[in-house]
Design a protein around this motif. Structure first.
Motif, PDB file in Angstrom:
ATOM      1  N   SER A  29       0.851  -1.193   0.000  1.00  0.00           N
ATOM      2  CA  SER A  29       0.000   0.000   0.000  1.00  0.00           C
ATOM      3  C   SER A  29       0.884   1.239   0.000  1.00  0.00           C
ATOM      4  O   SER A  29       1.581   1.496   0.977  1.00  0.00           O
ATOM      5  N   GLU A  30       0.846   1.989  -1.103  1.00  0.00           N
ATOM      6  CA  GLU A  30       1.680   3.210  -1.181  1.00  0.00           C
ATOM      7  C   GLU A  30       0.795   4.442  -1.065  1.00  0.00           C
ATOM      8  O   GLU A  30      -0.148   4.638  -1.836  1.00  0.00           O
ATOM      9  N   GLY A  31       1.105   5.247  -0.060  1.00  0.00           N
ATOM     10  CA  GLY A  31       0.446   6.551   0.100  1.00  0.00           C
ATOM     11  C   GLY A  31      -1.022   6.495   0.454  1.00  0.00           C
ATOM     12  O   GLY A  31      -1.741   7.467   0.228  1.00  0.00           O
ATOM     13  N   ALA A  32      -1.488   5.401   1.004  1.00  0.00           N
ATOM     14  CA  ALA A  32      -2.939   5.270   1.186  1.00  0.00           C
ATOM     15  C   ALA A  32      -3.375   4.904   2.608  1.00  0.00           C
ATOM     16  O   ALA A  32      -4.526   5.122   2.979  1.00  0.00           O
ATOM     17  N   ILE A  33      -2.474   4.368   3.429  1.00  0.00           N
ATOM     18  CA  ILE A  33      -2.917   3.832   4.727  1.00  0.00           C
ATOM     19  C   ILE A  33      -3.444   4.932   5.659  1.00  0.00           C
ATOM     20  O   ILE A  33      -4.274   4.655   6.536  1.00  0.00           O
ATOM     21  N   ALA A  34      -3.015   6.193   5.439  1.00  0.00           N
ATOM     22  CA  ALA A  34      -3.510   7.286   6.299  1.00  0.00           C
ATOM     23  C   ALA A  34      -5.026   7.422   6.190  1.00  0.00           C
ATOM     24  O   ALA A  34      -5.672   7.921   7.120  1.00  0.00           O
ATOM     25  N   ASN A  35      -5.606   6.954   5.092  1.00  0.00           N
ATOM     26  CA  ASN A  35      -7.064   7.058   4.932  1.00  0.00           C
ATOM     27  C   ASN A  35      -7.821   6.196   5.939  1.00  0.00           C
ATOM     28  O   ASN A  35      -8.981   6.460   6.242  1.00  0.00           O
ATOM     29  N   ILE A  36      -7.181   5.167   6.436  1.00  0.00           N
ATOM     30  CA  ILE A  36      -7.822   4.320   7.458  1.00  0.00           C
ATOM     31  C   ILE A  36      -7.133   4.549   8.813  1.00  0.00           C
ATOM     32  O   ILE A  36      -7.714   4.319   9.868  1.00  0.00           O
ATOM     33  N   GLY A  37      -5.902   5.050   8.792  1.00  0.00           N
ATOM     34  CA  GLY A  37      -5.096   5.227  10.013  1.00  0.00           C
ATOM     35  C   GLY A  37      -3.985   4.187  10.027  1.00  0.00           C
ATOM     36  O   GLY A  37      -4.235   3.016   9.702  1.00  0.00           O
ATOM     37  N   PHE A  38      -2.778   4.596  10.376  1.00  0.00           N
ATOM     38  CA  PHE A  38      -1.627   3.692  10.301  1.00  0.00           C
ATOM     39  C   PHE A  38      -1.833   2.474  11.212  1.00  0.00           C
ATOM     40  O   PHE A  38      -1.748   1.326  10.770  1.00  0.00           O
ATOM     41  N   GLU A  39      -2.128   2.743  12.468  1.00  0.00           N
ATOM     42  CA  GLU A  39      -2.273   1.616  13.414  1.00  0.00           C
ATOM     43  C   GLU A  39      -3.495   0.755  13.071  1.00  0.00           C
ATOM     44  O   GLU A  39      -3.420  -0.475  13.049  1.00  0.00           O
ATOM     45  N   LYS A  40      -4.598   1.435  12.769  1.00  0.00           N
ATOM     46  CA  LYS A  40      -5.825   0.688  12.458  1.00  0.00           C
ATOM     47  C   LYS A  40      -5.637  -0.169  11.202  1.00  0.00           C
ATOM     48  O   LYS A  40      -6.053  -1.331  11.138  1.00  0.00           O
ATOM     49  N   GLY A  41      -4.994   0.415  10.205  1.00  0.00           N
ATOM     50  CA  GLY A  41      -4.778  -0.309   8.951  1.00  0.00           C
ATOM     51  C   GLY A  41      -3.885  -1.525   9.153  1.00  0.00           C
ATOM     52  O   GLY A  41      -4.212  -2.629   8.707  1.00  0.00           O
ATOM     53  N   LEU A  42      -2.764  -1.321   9.850  1.00  0.00           N
ATOM     54  CA  LEU A  42      -1.843  -2.449  10.078  1.00  0.00           C
ATOM     55  C   LEU A  42      -2.557  -3.561  10.840  1.00  0.00           C
ATOM     56  O   LEU A  42      -2.423  -4.748  10.536  1.00  0.00           O
ATOM     57  N   ASN A  43      -3.313  -3.150  11.839  1.00  0.00           N
ATOM     58  CA  ASN A  43      -4.049  -4.106  12.670  1.00  0.00           C
ATOM     59  C   ASN A  43      -5.088  -4.883  11.865  1.00  0.00           C
ATOM     60  O   ASN A  43      -5.129  -6.118  11.898  1.00  0.00           O
ATOM     61  N   TYR A  44      -5.916  -4.146  11.125  1.00  0.00           N
ATOM     62  CA  TYR A  44      -7.012  -4.773  10.375  1.00  0.00           C
ATOM     63  C   TYR A  44      -6.492  -5.644   9.214  1.00  0.00           C
ATOM     64  O   TYR A  44      -6.977  -6.758   8.994  1.00  0.00           O
ATOM     65  N   TRP A  45      -5.478  -5.166   8.501  1.00  0.00           N
ATOM     66  CA  TRP A  45      -5.003  -5.893   7.318  1.00  0.00           C
ATOM     67  C   TRP A  45      -4.263  -7.178   7.686  1.00  0.00           C
ATOM     68  O   TRP A  45      -4.157  -8.094   6.867  1.00  0.00           O
ATOM     69  N   ARG A  46      -3.740  -7.247   8.900  1.00  0.00           N
ATOM     70  CA  ARG A  46      -2.916  -8.394   9.307  1.00  0.00           C
ATOM     71  C   ARG A  46      -3.638  -9.725   9.117  1.00  0.00           C
ATOM     72  O   ARG A  46      -3.049 -10.727   8.715  1.00  0.00           O
ATOM     73  N   ARG A  47      -4.953  -9.761   9.393  1.00  0.00           N
ATOM     74  CA  ARG A  47      -5.702 -11.025   9.290  1.00  0.00           C
ATOM     75  C   ARG A  47      -5.726 -11.564   7.855  1.00  0.00           C
ATOM     76  O   ARG A  47      -5.945 -12.747   7.634  1.00  0.00           O
ATOM     77  N   PHE A  48      -5.530 -10.699   6.861  1.00  0.00           N
ATOM     78  CA  PHE A  48      -5.593 -11.138   5.462  1.00  0.00           C
ATOM     79  C   PHE A  48      -4.256 -11.700   4.962  1.00  0.00           C
ATOM     80  O   PHE A  48      -4.167 -12.203   3.846  1.00  0.00           O
ATOM     81  N   LEU A  49      -3.230 -11.592   5.815  1.00  0.00           N
ATOM     82  CA  LEU A  49      -1.908 -12.119   5.450  1.00  0.00           C
ATOM     83  C   LEU A  49      -1.748 -13.536   5.980  1.00  0.00           C
ATOM     84  O   LEU A  49      -2.144 -13.844   7.112  1.00  0.00           O
ATOM     85  N   LYS A  50      -1.067 -14.375   5.167  1.00  0.00           N
ATOM     86  CA  LYS A  50      -0.684 -15.710   5.657  1.00  0.00           C
ATOM     87  C   LYS A  50       0.402 -15.552   6.712  1.00  0.00           C
ATOM     88  O   LYS A  50       1.098 -14.518   6.726  1.00  0.00           O
ATOM     89  N   ARG A  51       0.595 -16.577   7.514  1.00  0.00           N
ATOM     90  CA  ARG A  51       1.746 -16.547   8.425  1.00  0.00           C
ATOM     91  C   ARG A  51       3.018 -16.535   7.584  1.00  0.00           C
ATOM     92  O   ARG A  51       3.108 -17.230   6.586  1.00  0.00           O
ATOM     93  N   GLY A  52       3.964 -15.701   7.982  1.00  0.00           N
ATOM     94  CA  GLY A  52       5.187 -15.577   7.185  1.00  0.00           C
ATOM     95  C   GLY A  52       5.048 -14.570   6.046  1.00  0.00           C
ATOM     96  O   GLY A  52       5.998 -14.336   5.308  1.00  0.00           O
ATOM     97  N   GLY A  53       3.835 -13.986   5.911  1.00  0.00           N
ATOM     98  CA  GLY A  53       3.605 -13.010   4.845  1.00  0.00           C
ATOM     99  C   GLY A  53       4.182 -11.640   5.209  1.00  0.00           C
ATOM    100  O   GLY A  53       4.507 -11.365   6.369  1.00  0.00           O
ATOM    101  N   TYR A  54       4.292 -10.795   4.192  1.00  0.00           N
ATOM    102  CA  TYR A  54       4.894  -9.468   4.383  1.00  0.00           C
ATOM    103  C   TYR A  54       3.888  -8.353   4.118  1.00  0.00           C
ATOM    104  O   TYR A  54       2.962  -8.502   3.321  1.00  0.00           O
ATOM    105  N   ILE A  55       4.156  -7.230   4.786  1.00  0.00           N
ATOM    106  CA  ILE A  55       3.400  -6.007   4.499  1.00  0.00           C
ATOM    107  C   ILE A  55       4.402  -4.921   4.146  1.00  0.00           C
ATOM    108  O   ILE A  55       5.496  -4.865   4.742  1.00  0.00           O
ATOM    109  N   ALA A  56       4.079  -4.094   3.162  1.00  0.00           N
ATOM    110  CA  ALA A  56       4.949  -2.967   2.802  1.00  0.00           C
ATOM    111  C   ALA A  56       4.056  -1.766   2.523  1.00  0.00           C
ATOM    112  O   ALA A  56       3.187  -1.815   1.647  1.00  0.00           O
TER     113      ALA A  56
END
Ligand SMILES: C[S@@+](CC[C@H](N)C(=O)[O-])C[C@H]1O[C@@H](n2cnc3c(N)ncnc32)[C@H](O)[C@@H]1O
Length: 255
Positions: A118-145
Motif C-alpha cells: 500500500s503506497e500513500g494510502a494507509i492514512a485514509n484508514i489510520g496507520f495503526e488501524k490499517g496495520l491491525n485490520y489488514w494483518r488477518r488477510f496475510l498468511k503466516r510468514g507473509g509481508y506487508i509494505a
C-alpha cells in the motif's frame, strides 16, 4: 440524474483530477523495487494485494518484478478502470486485477495473501488501524509494505506541523511508527525514507500541466480553484520544509 451533494462533487472532482495522472502520491519504480528487495522467497504462486492502488503506478512495477497475481483495490472506479486498461496494454491482464472496494472493509478471505502492499494510502484508514485490520488477510510468514507520512525530527516549525496534523492527525516520528508496526504484530524488517525525486519528479512536476488544464476546463469554478490552490500550497510547503517530513517505506513480516 440525482442531485449531487458537495461531498459527491468533491469526490468526483478529485477522481477526475487524479485519474489524469500516472501517480496519485509520492513514489517511484526505484522505491517500489527497493522495498521489494527486502522481501524474500518469491514463488510463482504468490498472492498480492495492493490497497489504495490508484491508477496502478506501483501495481505495474510490482507485476513486472515478481511472479504471482495481484488484486489491486481502490475506492475510485475511474482509477480502477484506468488500472485495468493499463494492465491490458502491458499484457498483464492474467496477473493483475483491479477491483473497486474500501480498504476498511476488504472483500478478501483471512490469510489469503503472501504480501500486502500500500503506497500513500494507509492514512485514509489510520496507520495503526490499517496495520491491525489488514494483518488477518496475510498468511503466516507473509509481508506487508506500506508508505506513510512521518516526521524526520522530534520538533518542527508550527506551519508545517499544523498542515500535516490537519491532514493526517496520527502523523508521528519514524521511531514511533516502527514501534506501532511491532505492536500490531509484525516484525519490522526495514524502513527507509523516500528520496526527494519521489515527491518532485513523479508527483509535483507531472501535476503542473494537469493543474493548468484542469483550471481551464473548470474555468470560474471556485471549488476547483480552491482545490488546485491547496495542491500548490502542499508543493510549496514541501520545498520549504522537506527536511522535517516525508514518506517512509515500512516493511514488516507476520510471524
Ligand atoms: C495518495 S493516493 C495513492 C495512490 C497510489 N497508491 C500511488 O501511490 O500513486 C491514495 C489512494 O487511496 C485511495 N483511497 C482513499 N480512501 C480509500 C479507502 N477507504 N478505500 C480504498 N481506497 C481508498 C484513493 O482513491 C487514492 O487512490
Amino acid at each position: 440524474m440525482e442531485e449531487m451533494t458537495t461531498k459527491d462533487f468533491d469526490f468526483a472532482l478529485i477522481n477526475e483530477y487524479f485519474v489524469g495522472l500516472e501517480r496519485q502520491g509520492p513514489g517511484s519504480p526505484e522505491a517500489t523495487t527497493k522495498a521489494l528487495s527486502f522481501i524474500g522467497n518469491f514463488s510463482d504462486e504468490l498472492k498480492i494485494a495492493d490497497l489504495g492502488c490508484g491508477t496502478g503506478g506501483q501495481t505495474m512495477v510490482l507485476a513486472q518484478n515478481i511472479k504471482g497475481t495481484i488484486t489491486a483495490l481502490d475506492l475510485f472506479p475511474g482509477s480502477i478502470d484506468k488500472l485495468n486498461a493499463t494492465a491490458g496494454k502491458l499484457g498483464l491482464r492474467n496477473r493483475v486485477k483491479g477491483v473497486v472496494g474500501a480498504m476498511n472493509s476488504l472483500p478478501f478471505q483471512n490469510e489469503e495473501f503472501d504480501l500486502i502492499w500500500s503506497e500513500g494510502a494507509i492514512a485514509n484508514i489510520g496507520f495503526e488501524k490499517g496495520l491491525n485490520y489488514w494483518r488477518r488477510f496475510l498468511k503466516r510468514g507473509g509481508y506487508i509494505a506500506v508508505t506513510y507520512e512521518s516526521w524526520f525530527t522530534e520538533e518542527r516549525p508550527a506551519e508545517i506541523e499544523k498542515f500535516w496534523v490537519d491532514a493526517v492527525p496520527e502523523i508521528d516520528t519514524i521511531g514511533h511508527d516502527i514501534s506501532i508496526m511491532q505492536k500490531t504484530g509484525y516484525v519490522p524488517v526495514a524502513a527507509f525514507t523516500l528520496p526527494e525525486n519521489c515527491w518532485i519528479d513523479t508527483y509535483f512536476i507531472p501535476q503542473k500541466a494537469r493543474q493548468e488544464e484542469f483550471l481551464e476546463k473548470h474555468a470560474g469554478n471556485k471549488t476547483v480553484e480552491a482545490f488546485i490552490a491547496n495542491l500548490r500550497h502542499e508543493a510549496d510547503l514541501y520545498s520549504k520544509y522537506k527536511q522535517y517530513y516525508g514518506y517512509v517505506f515500512y516493511i514488516g513480516k507476520k510471524l
